[in-house]
Design an enzyme around this catalytic site. Structure first.
Site, PDB file in Angstrom:
ATOM      1  N   ALA A  16      -2.621  17.911  11.094  1.00 56.67           N
ATOM      2  CA  ALA A  16      -2.920  17.967  12.766  1.00 56.67           C
ATOM      3  C   ALA A  16      -3.981  18.833  12.695  1.00 56.67           C
ATOM      4  CB  ALA A  16      -1.717  18.657  13.194  1.00 56.67           C
ATOM      5  N   PHE A  37      13.156  14.448  11.099  1.00 60.39           N
ATOM      6  CA  PHE A  37      11.984  13.979  11.387  1.00 60.39           C
ATOM      7  C   PHE A  37      12.134  12.829  12.130  1.00 60.39           C
ATOM      8  CE2 PHE A  37       8.347  11.349   9.483  1.00 60.39           C
ATOM      9  CZ  PHE A  37       7.294  12.150  10.209  1.00 60.39           C
ATOM     10  N   ARG A  95      -4.698   9.443  16.877  1.00 63.83           N
ATOM     11  CA  ARG A  95      -4.944  10.524  17.804  1.00 63.83           C
ATOM     12  C   ARG A  95      -4.671  11.824  17.322  1.00 63.83           C
ATOM     13  NH1 ARG A  95      -1.096  11.239  22.837  1.00 63.83           N
ATOM     14  NH2 ARG A  95       0.250  12.393  21.126  1.00 63.83           N
ATOM     15  N   GLY A  96      -3.181  11.903  16.564  1.00 64.67           N
ATOM     16  CA  GLY A  96      -2.866  13.143  16.115  1.00 64.67           C
ATOM     17  C   GLY A  96      -1.562  13.585  17.161  1.00 64.67           C
ATOM     18  N   ASP A  97      -0.594  14.334  16.744  1.00 65.72           N
ATOM     19  CA  ASP A  97       0.387  15.025  17.844  1.00 65.72           C
ATOM     20  C   ASP A  97      -0.124  16.046  18.679  1.00 65.72           C
ATOM     21  OD1 ASP A  97       2.308  13.368  16.871  1.00 65.72           O
ATOM     22  OD2 ASP A  97       2.848  14.587  15.234  1.00 65.72           O
ATOM     23  N   THR A 142      -2.919  11.348   3.891  1.00 67.70           N
ATOM     24  CA  THR A 142      -2.885  11.825   5.298  1.00 67.70           C
ATOM     25  C   THR A 142      -3.793  12.954   5.607  1.00 67.70           C
ATOM     26  OG1 THR A 142      -1.199  13.112   4.837  1.00 67.70           O
ATOM     27  CG2 THR A 142      -0.723  11.266   5.249  1.00 67.70           C
ATOM     28  N   TYR A 143      -3.844  13.171   7.057  1.00 65.51           N
ATOM     29  CA  TYR A 143      -4.515  14.363   7.338  1.00 65.51           C
ATOM     30  C   TYR A 143      -3.710  15.426   8.305  1.00 65.51           C
ATOM     31  CZ  TYR A 143      -8.940  15.745   9.773  1.00 65.51           C
ATOM     32  OH  TYR A 143      -9.893  16.450  10.313  1.00 65.51           O
ATOM     33  N   HIS A 171      -6.633   9.086   6.254  1.00 68.33           N
ATOM     34  CA  HIS A 171      -6.171   9.132   7.594  1.00 68.33           C
ATOM     35  C   HIS A 171      -7.225  10.003   8.274  1.00 68.33           C
ATOM     36  CE1 HIS A 171      -1.627   7.820   7.012  1.00 68.33           C
ATOM     37  NE2 HIS A 171      -2.534   7.601   5.921  1.00 68.33           N
ATOM     38  N   ASP A 202       2.971   1.384  26.113  1.00 66.59           N
ATOM     39  CA  ASP A 202       2.509   1.621  24.704  1.00 66.59           C
ATOM     40  C   ASP A 202       1.695   0.403  24.074  1.00 66.59           C
ATOM     41  OD1 ASP A 202       2.326   3.641  22.680  1.00 66.59           O
ATOM     42  OD2 ASP A 202       4.299   3.070  21.888  1.00 66.59           O
ATOM     43  N   HIS A 235       3.484  -1.206   3.967  1.00 75.69           N
ATOM     44  CA  HIS A 235       3.164   0.119   3.680  1.00 75.69           C
ATOM     45  C   HIS A 235       4.173   1.146   3.220  1.00 75.69           C
ATOM     46  CE1 HIS A 235      -0.191   3.273   3.939  1.00 75.69           C
ATOM     47  NE2 HIS A 235       0.704   3.781   4.655  1.00 75.69           N
ATOM     48  N   SER A 258       0.873  -1.133  -0.069  1.00 68.34           N
ATOM     49  CA  SER A 258      -0.074   0.098  -0.045  1.00 68.34           C
ATOM     50  C   SER A 258       1.045   1.125  -0.101  1.00 68.34           C
ATOM     51  CB  SER A 258      -0.919  -0.020   1.217  1.00 68.34           C
ATOM     52  OG  SER A 258      -0.336  -0.133   2.384  1.00 68.34           O
ATOM     53  N   TYR A 271       3.960   1.649  17.067  1.00 70.19           N
ATOM     54  CA  TYR A 271       5.675   2.091  17.252  1.00 70.19           C
ATOM     55  C   TYR A 271       6.512   1.059  17.936  1.00 70.19           C
ATOM     56  CZ  TYR A 271       2.585   6.223  16.305  1.00 70.19           C
ATOM     57  OH  TYR A 271       1.788   7.170  15.628  1.00 70.19           O
ATOM     58  N   GLU A 301       1.189   5.720   0.677  1.00 69.44           N
ATOM     59  CA  GLU A 301       0.812   6.827   1.344  1.00 69.44           C
ATOM     60  C   GLU A 301       1.139   8.081   0.902  1.00 69.44           C
ATOM     61  OE1 GLU A 301       0.984   6.633   5.671  1.00 69.44           O
ATOM     62  OE2 GLU A 301       1.907   8.810   5.709  1.00 69.44           O
TER      63      GLU A 301
HETATM   64  P1  FAD Z   1      -2.110   6.601  19.933  1.00 74.25           P
HETATM   65  O1  FAD Z   1      -2.404   5.143  20.100  1.00 74.25           O
HETATM   66  O2  FAD Z   1      -3.241   7.344  20.383  1.00 74.25           O
HETATM   67  O3  FAD Z   1      -0.885   6.805  21.117  1.00 74.25           O
HETATM   68  C1  FAD Z   1      -0.541   8.151  21.642  1.00 74.25           C
HETATM   69  C2  FAD Z   1       0.073   7.918  22.953  1.00 74.25           C
HETATM   70  O4  FAD Z   1      -1.163   7.759  24.115  1.00 74.25           O
HETATM   71  C3  FAD Z   1       0.983   6.960  23.269  1.00 74.25           C
HETATM   72  O5  FAD Z   1       1.940   7.402  24.243  1.00 74.25           O
HETATM   73  C4  FAD Z   1       0.232   5.699  23.878  1.00 74.25           C
HETATM   74  O6  FAD Z   1       0.861   4.854  24.660  1.00 74.25           O
HETATM   75  C5  FAD Z   1      -0.782   6.717  24.640  1.00 74.25           C
HETATM   76  N1  FAD Z   1      -2.160   5.998  24.776  1.00 74.25           N
HETATM   77  C6  FAD Z   1      -3.083   5.621  23.740  1.00 74.25           C
HETATM   78  N2  FAD Z   1      -3.967   4.969  24.313  1.00 74.25           N
HETATM   79  C7  FAD Z   1      -3.996   5.149  25.611  1.00 74.25           C
HETATM   80  C8  FAD Z   1      -4.684   4.606  26.564  1.00 74.25           C
HETATM   81  N3  FAD Z   1      -5.948   3.937  26.655  1.00 74.25           N
HETATM   82  N4  FAD Z   1      -4.289   4.725  27.930  1.00 74.25           N
HETATM   83  C9  FAD Z   1      -3.197   5.405  28.269  1.00 74.25           C
HETATM   84  N5  FAD Z   1      -2.572   5.800  27.320  1.00 74.25           N
HETATM   85  C10 FAD Z   1      -2.689   5.625  25.949  1.00 74.25           C
HETATM   86  N6  FAD Z   1      -0.445  12.267  12.265  1.00 74.25           N
HETATM   87  C11 FAD Z   1      -1.304  13.334  11.697  1.00 74.25           C
HETATM   88  O7  FAD Z   1      -1.409  14.216  12.121  1.00 74.25           O
HETATM   89  N7  FAD Z   1      -1.734  12.996  10.438  1.00 74.25           N
HETATM   90  C12 FAD Z   1      -1.732  11.779   9.888  1.00 74.25           C
HETATM   91  O8  FAD Z   1      -2.408  11.404   8.491  1.00 74.25           O
HETATM   92  C13 FAD Z   1      -0.931  10.720  10.318  1.00 74.25           C
HETATM   93  N8  FAD Z   1      -0.771   9.590   9.842  1.00 74.25           N
HETATM   94  C14 FAD Z   1      -0.185   8.549  10.642  1.00 74.25           C
HETATM   95  C15 FAD Z   1       0.024   7.235   9.956  1.00 74.25           C
HETATM   96  C16 FAD Z   1       0.798   6.130  10.750  1.00 74.25           C
HETATM   97  C17 FAD Z   1       0.729   4.721   9.988  1.00 74.25           C
HETATM   98  C18 FAD Z   1       1.479   6.528  11.810  1.00 74.25           C
HETATM   99  C19 FAD Z   1       2.058   5.261  12.497  1.00 74.25           C
HETATM  100  C20 FAD Z   1       1.468   7.869  12.328  1.00 74.25           C
HETATM  101  C21 FAD Z   1       0.562   8.635  11.959  1.00 74.25           C
HETATM  102  N9  FAD Z   1       0.318  10.144  12.046  1.00 74.25           N
HETATM  103  C22 FAD Z   1      -0.305  11.021  11.487  1.00 74.25           C
HETATM  104  C23 FAD Z   1       1.281  10.370  13.380  1.00 74.25           C
HETATM  105  C24 FAD Z   1       0.273  10.097  14.811  1.00 74.25           C
HETATM  106  O9  FAD Z   1      -0.771  11.044  14.639  1.00 74.25           O
HETATM  107  C25 FAD Z   1       1.073  10.495  16.019  1.00 74.25           C
HETATM  108  O10 FAD Z   1       2.116   9.729  16.057  1.00 74.25           O
HETATM  109  C26 FAD Z   1       0.433  10.798  17.322  1.00 74.25           C
HETATM  110  O11 FAD Z   1       1.318  11.284  18.115  1.00 74.25           O
HETATM  111  C27 FAD Z   1      -0.032   9.465  17.914  1.00 74.25           C
HETATM  112  O12 FAD Z   1      -1.172   8.881  17.256  1.00 74.25           O
HETATM  113  P2  FAD Z   1      -1.554   7.637  17.411  1.00 74.25           P
HETATM  114  O13 FAD Z   1      -3.105   7.278  17.108  1.00 74.25           O
HETATM  115  O14 FAD Z   1      -0.755   6.485  16.378  1.00 74.25           O
HETATM  116  O15 FAD Z   1      -1.339   6.940  18.967  1.00 74.25           O
END
Ligand code: FAD
Length: 289
Positions: free
Chosen positions: A47, A216, A102-104, A44-45, A72, A158, A265, A11, A145, A13
């Protein structure tokens, strides 16, 4: 296409282009890579929804390739009702797959999350996955991760978060990029030990610009091994850099395939050449005209 039975699926991106010129160039890139018959292509999407229109426009343009598309989507700072309206729109357009994230966290701290008491917002990505699944029958991918998310206090924490996302209904988890395949193999074992059975797809990054990749990677806390610094340290021109980057991605993809990885991917960065070579090395060929 002639493809050995054992070749992993692939796939690609892309990110929304910032100008009409870049949009035209992106369509050439997506057309070239669509020729390789990927399982899906993703957009992608930005922030906090900063590229919401760009994501939708890009998806609309890419529909002409007749390849399944994934959008995304990040939930941070967006109300549930806004996310529902947006995803209903994606569903109506024919998008059936969401990369749920979640997003950063914004660096200025301007964020409506987490609000323990505010039911209008999702708290965790696992809740978001559940919400998406309840609204429409989307296929859902999540991020993961292998070297730990920078915000996570430990790998164990994590992995627990990843398990919650998987248990909430994610169909696969796509990894952050890595350059040492042993990092991925170790992660696969850690996930298995944590009871995570959802398919894990390695996310592979072609190195188009070594210096910016290093910046990055630092932000993402993804390791850039010493041997990679050595390989690019002696590079004299762009052609040489592209040749090294191509050889590296080819070797990385071939090693993953040899070790039984079923799907890869590619973070294309909106360029086709290096990614296409890696896919060709896996056995993919462009469709005959
Ligand atoms: P999450 O799974 O939400 O984790 C984030 C943090 O919260 C971690 O420390 C985790 O351990 C903690 N956490 C999660 N759930 C819980 C819980 N229930 N209890 C306690 N702690 C918890 N960013 C963008 O802005 N746009 C994009 O299009 C984009 N595409 C991406 C595509 C991929 C394949 C990847 C790997 C990342 C992408 N990102 C994108 C980056 C991503 O948004 C960031 O890394 C963000 O900080 C984390 O999002 P997440 O959903 O992966 O993490």
């Amino acid at each position: 296409m002639s493809l050995s039975d054992k070749a992993p699926s692939i796939s690609f991106e892309f990110f929304p282009p910032k100008s009409e010129k870049a949009a035209a160039a992106l369509l050439d890139t997506t057309a070239a890579l669509a020729e390789l018959s990927p399982k899906y292509m993703t957009v992608t999407y930005g922030a906090g929804g900063s590229t919401q229109d760009g994501t939708v426009d890009t998806l609309k343009r890419m529909m002409e390739h007749d390849i399944p598309l994934a959008a995304h989507l990040t939930f941070i700072n967006s109300r549930k009702e806004e996310l529902k309206a947006y995803t209903d729109g994606l569903w109506d357009m024919g998008v059936r797959h969401i990369i749920a994230l979640r997003g950063d966290m914004p660096s200025d701290g301007d964020v409506n999350w987490p609000l323990e008491t505010d039911d209008d917002y999702f708290q965790y990505t696992s809740d978001f996955v559940e919400g998406l699944k309840s609204w429409n029958d989307f296929e859902i991918s999540v991020g993961c991760y292998p070297e730990k998310h920078p915000d996570a206090p430990s790998m164990d924490a994590d992995l627990k978060a990843l398990k919650l996302k998987c248990d909430a209904g994610a169909d696969r988890a796509i990894t952050q990029f890595f350059f040492d395949n042993d990092v991925f193999y170790r992660f696969v074992d850690e996930c298995a030990a944590a009871g995570i059975n959802t398919p894990l797809c390695p996310g592979l990054l072609p190195i188009h610009d070594f210096k910016s990749m290093c910046k990055f990677a630092k932000r993402c806390q993804a390791q850039v091994p010493d041997w990679l610094h050595e390989r690019f340290g002696a590079v004299e021109n762009a052609e040489e850099a592209e040749k090294i980057a191509t050889d590296l991605l080819v070797m990385q993809a071939q090693d993953l395939a040899k070790n039984g990885v079923e799907h890869m991917h590619f973070y294309t960065l909106n360029k086709s050449a290096i990614t296409a070579e890696a896919c060709e090395a896996l056995g993919y060929k462009a469709k005959a005209a």
